[in-house]
Enzyme design. Structure first.
Site, PDB file in Angstrom:
ATOM      1  N   PRO A 249       0.717  -1.302  -0.093  1.00 22.59           N
ATOM      2  CA  PRO A 249      -0.163   0.119   0.066  1.00 22.59           C
ATOM      3  C   PRO A 249       0.982   1.378  -0.014  1.00 22.59           C
ATOM      4  CG  PRO A 249      -0.009  -1.172   2.117  1.00 22.59           C
ATOM      5  CD  PRO A 249       0.537  -2.129   1.083  1.00 22.59           C
ATOM      6  N   ASN A 250       0.468   2.268  -0.856  1.00 23.50           N
ATOM      7  CA  ASN A 250       0.745   3.452  -0.892  1.00 23.50           C
ATOM      8  C   ASN A 250       2.165   3.573  -1.570  1.00 23.50           C
ATOM      9  OD1 ASN A 250      -1.174   4.712   1.099  1.00 23.50           O
ATOM     10  ND2 ASN A 250      -0.221   3.678   2.535  1.00 23.50           N
TER      11      ASN A 250
ATOM     12  N   ARG B  86       5.150  11.171  -2.379  1.00 23.16           N
ATOM     13  CA  ARG B  86       5.011  10.471  -0.827  1.00 23.16           C
ATOM     14  C   ARG B  86       6.190  10.846  -0.024  1.00 23.16           C
ATOM     15  NH1 ARG B  86       4.505   4.512   1.119  1.00 23.16           N
ATOM     16  NH2 ARG B  86       4.152   4.845   3.341  1.00 23.16           N
TER      17      ARG B  86
ATOM     18  N   TYR C 159      11.420   8.511   1.014  1.00 21.11           N
ATOM     19  CA  TYR C 159      11.425   7.487  -0.142  1.00 21.11           C
ATOM     20  C   TYR C 159      12.017   7.850  -1.434  1.00 21.11           C
ATOM     21  CZ  TYR C 159       7.980   5.512   3.334  1.00 21.11           C
ATOM     22  OH  TYR C 159       7.684   4.883   4.472  1.00 21.11           O
TER      23      TYR C 159
ATOM     24  N   ASN D  53       8.036  -5.942  -1.351  1.00 21.44           N
ATOM     25  CA  ASN D  53       8.001  -4.627  -0.460  1.00 21.44           C
ATOM     26  C   ASN D  53       6.501  -4.552   0.086  1.00 21.44           C
ATOM     27  OD1 ASN D  53       7.842  -2.105   1.145  1.00 21.44           O
ATOM     28  ND2 ASN D  53       8.989  -1.060  -0.502  1.00 21.44           N
TER      29      ASN D  53
ATOM     30  N   ALA E 238       3.303  -0.942   4.746  1.00 23.67           N
ATOM     31  CA  ALA E 238       2.892  -0.938   6.019  1.00 23.67           C
ATOM     32  C   ALA E 238       2.211  -2.391   6.635  1.00 23.67           C
ATOM     33  CB  ALA E 238       1.780  -0.103   6.363  1.00 23.67           C
TER      34      ALA E 238
ATOM     35  N   HIS F 103       4.454  -4.742   9.157  1.00 19.04           N
ATOM     36  CA  HIS F 103       4.378  -4.370  10.605  1.00 19.04           C
ATOM     37  C   HIS F 103       3.251  -5.222  11.311  1.00 19.04           C
ATOM     38  CE1 HIS F 103       7.352  -1.710   9.321  1.00 19.04           C
ATOM     39  NE2 HIS F 103       6.341  -1.031   8.780  1.00 19.04           N
TER      40      HIS F 103
ATOM     41  N   ASP G 199       1.506 -15.344   6.437  1.00 18.91           N
ATOM     42  CA  ASP G 199       1.005 -16.797   5.975  1.00 18.91           C
ATOM     43  C   ASP G 199       1.480 -17.261   4.798  1.00 18.91           C
ATOM     44  OD1 ASP G 199       0.675 -17.512   8.888  1.00 18.91           O
ATOM     45  OD2 ASP G 199      -1.532 -17.296   8.687  1.00 18.91           O
TER      46      ASP G 199
ATOM     47  N   GLU H 292      12.299  -9.735   1.371  1.00 25.13           N
ATOM     48  CA  GLU H 292      11.554  -8.778   1.802  1.00 25.13           C
ATOM     49  C   GLU H 292      12.552  -7.476   1.698  1.00 25.13           C
ATOM     50  OE1 GLU H 292      10.498  -8.874   6.058  1.00 25.13           O
ATOM     51  OE2 GLU H 292      10.294  -6.710   6.244  1.00 25.13           O
TER      52      GLU H 292
ATOM     53  N   HIS I  69      12.854  -2.938   1.579  1.00 28.24           N
ATOM     54  CA  HIS I  69      12.263  -1.690   1.937  1.00 28.24           C
ATOM     55  C   HIS I  69      13.182  -0.591   1.351  1.00 28.24           C
ATOM     56  CE1 HIS I  69       9.732  -3.487   4.866  1.00 28.24           C
ATOM     57  NE2 HIS I  69      10.493  -4.228   5.152  1.00 28.24           N
ATOM     58  N   LEU I  70      12.410   0.414   0.882  1.00 30.77           N
ATOM     59  CA  LEU I  70      13.349   1.700   0.535  1.00 30.77           C
ATOM     60  C   LEU I  70      14.178   2.386   1.528  1.00 30.77           C
ATOM     61  CD1 LEU I  70      10.217   2.657  -1.468  1.00 30.77           C
ATOM     62  CD2 LEU I  70      12.471   2.264  -2.669  1.00 30.77           C
ATOM     63  N   SER I  71      13.205   2.393   2.669  1.00 29.65           N
ATOM     64  CA  SER I  71      13.909   3.206   3.946  1.00 29.65           C
ATOM     65  C   SER I  71      14.431   1.971   4.979  1.00 29.65           C
ATOM     66  CB  SER I  71      13.036   4.130   4.653  1.00 29.65           C
ATOM     67  OG  SER I  71      11.821   3.170   5.275  1.00 29.65           O
TER      68      SER I  71
ATOM     69  N   ARG J 109      13.713   4.353  12.095  1.00 29.48           N
ATOM     70  CA  ARG J 109      12.430   5.153  12.101  1.00 29.48           C
ATOM     71  C   ARG J 109      11.622   4.750  13.547  1.00 29.48           C
ATOM     72  NH1 ARG J 109       9.633   4.593   6.359  1.00 29.48           N
ATOM     73  NH2 ARG J 109       8.598   6.567   7.292  1.00 29.48           N
TER      74      ARG J 109
ATOM     75  N   ARG K  26       7.656   0.574  13.288  1.00 34.18           N
ATOM     76  CA  ARG K  26       8.197   0.136  12.168  1.00 34.18           C
ATOM     77  C   ARG K  26       9.167  -0.897  12.435  1.00 34.18           C
ATOM     78  NH1 ARG K  26       5.864   3.462   8.039  1.00 34.18           N
ATOM     79  NH2 ARG K  26       5.533   5.490   8.956  1.00 34.18           N
TER      80      ARG K  26
HETATM   81  C1  DQA Z   1       8.423   0.813   3.573  1.00 36.89           C
HETATM   82  C2  DQA Z   1       8.392   0.859   5.067  1.00 36.89           C
HETATM   83  C3  DQA Z   1       7.440   0.858   5.785  1.00 36.89           C
HETATM   84  O1  DQA Z   1       7.275   1.052   7.194  1.00 36.89           O
HETATM   85  C4  DQA Z   1       6.342   1.734   5.164  1.00 36.89           C
HETATM   86  O2  DQA Z   1       5.083   1.649   5.755  1.00 36.89           O
HETATM   87  C5  DQA Z   1       6.160   1.947   3.772  1.00 36.89           C
HETATM   88  C6  DQA Z   1       7.524   1.555   2.988  1.00 36.89           C
HETATM   89  C7  DQA Z   1       9.712   1.018   2.820  1.00 36.89           C
HETATM   90  O3  DQA Z   1       9.864   0.568   1.709  1.00 36.89           O
HETATM   91  O4  DQA Z   1      10.588   1.615   3.376  1.00 36.89           O
HETATM   92  O5  DQA Z   1       5.084   2.042   3.140  1.00 36.89           O
HETATM   93  O6  DQA Z   1       8.169  -0.823   3.117  1.00 36.89           O
END
Ligand code: DQA
Length: 143
Positions: free
Chosen positions: A10-11, A18, A23, A74, A77, A80, A87, A101, A103-105, A110, A114
């Site tokens: 999501p997002n 964003r 990011y 990725n 959210a 978490h 599963d 897995e 993540h950008l950040s 943070r 997270r």
């Molecule tokens: C994220 C880190 C997550 O905590 C956050 O909710 C995201 C992006 C990252 O790529 O850094 O949406 O997965």
């Protein structure tokens, strides 16, 4: 030629606008193009998808199991708190495919919520904190 499924939660369709200080300025289409280019140089093909829906991401993980495809995800959210996504991710690794897995950040630098990933315990590995390069490194590892 190996085919990798790259899933984004999501997002992440809002990349570029964003929180660019976290990011980066690249948008989702740029991420998709970069992933295709990196994959091609590794002799891989990629299918890059994004969804804001937990249900759709789970269905796509089931498809990866049926297709015996490695996955880069990725979970955004959902990382978490989504036990349902965890599963489904476990189905991938227990079927013998790899799931990385990304993540950008760096979520560990943070907010405290997270710091927990419910996905990591069932993932093959985790790459975080390198912006779009997190995906490049994951593709390289799978290659
Ligand atoms: C994220 C880190 C997550 O905590 C956050 O909710 C995201 C992006 C990252 O790529 O850094 O949406 O997965």
């Amino acid at each position: 030629m190996s085919s990798v499924l790259i899933l984004n939660g999501p997002n992440l369709n809002r990349l570029g606008s964003r929180e660019p200080e976290i990011y980066g300025h690249g948008n989702f289409d740029e991420l998709r193009t970069k992933c295709s280019d990196w994959a091609a140089s590794n002799g891989q093909t990629v299918d890059v998808r994004q969804s804001n829906s937990e249900s759709e991401l789970i269905t796509w993980l089931h498809e990866a199991v049926d297709a015996a495809q490695d996955v880069i995800i990725n979970p955004a959210a959902f990382t978490h708190y989504s036990y349902a996504l965890r599963d489904a991710a476990a189905l991938v690794t227990k079927s013998g495919q790899r799931l990385i897995e990304v993540h950008l950040s760096n979520p560990h630098s943070r907010e405290e919520f997270r710091h927990i990933s419910v996905i990591s315990p069932v993932a093959t590995g985790v790459i975080a904190g390198f912006g779009f390069d997190s995906y490049r490194l994951a593709l390289l590892q799978l290659a």
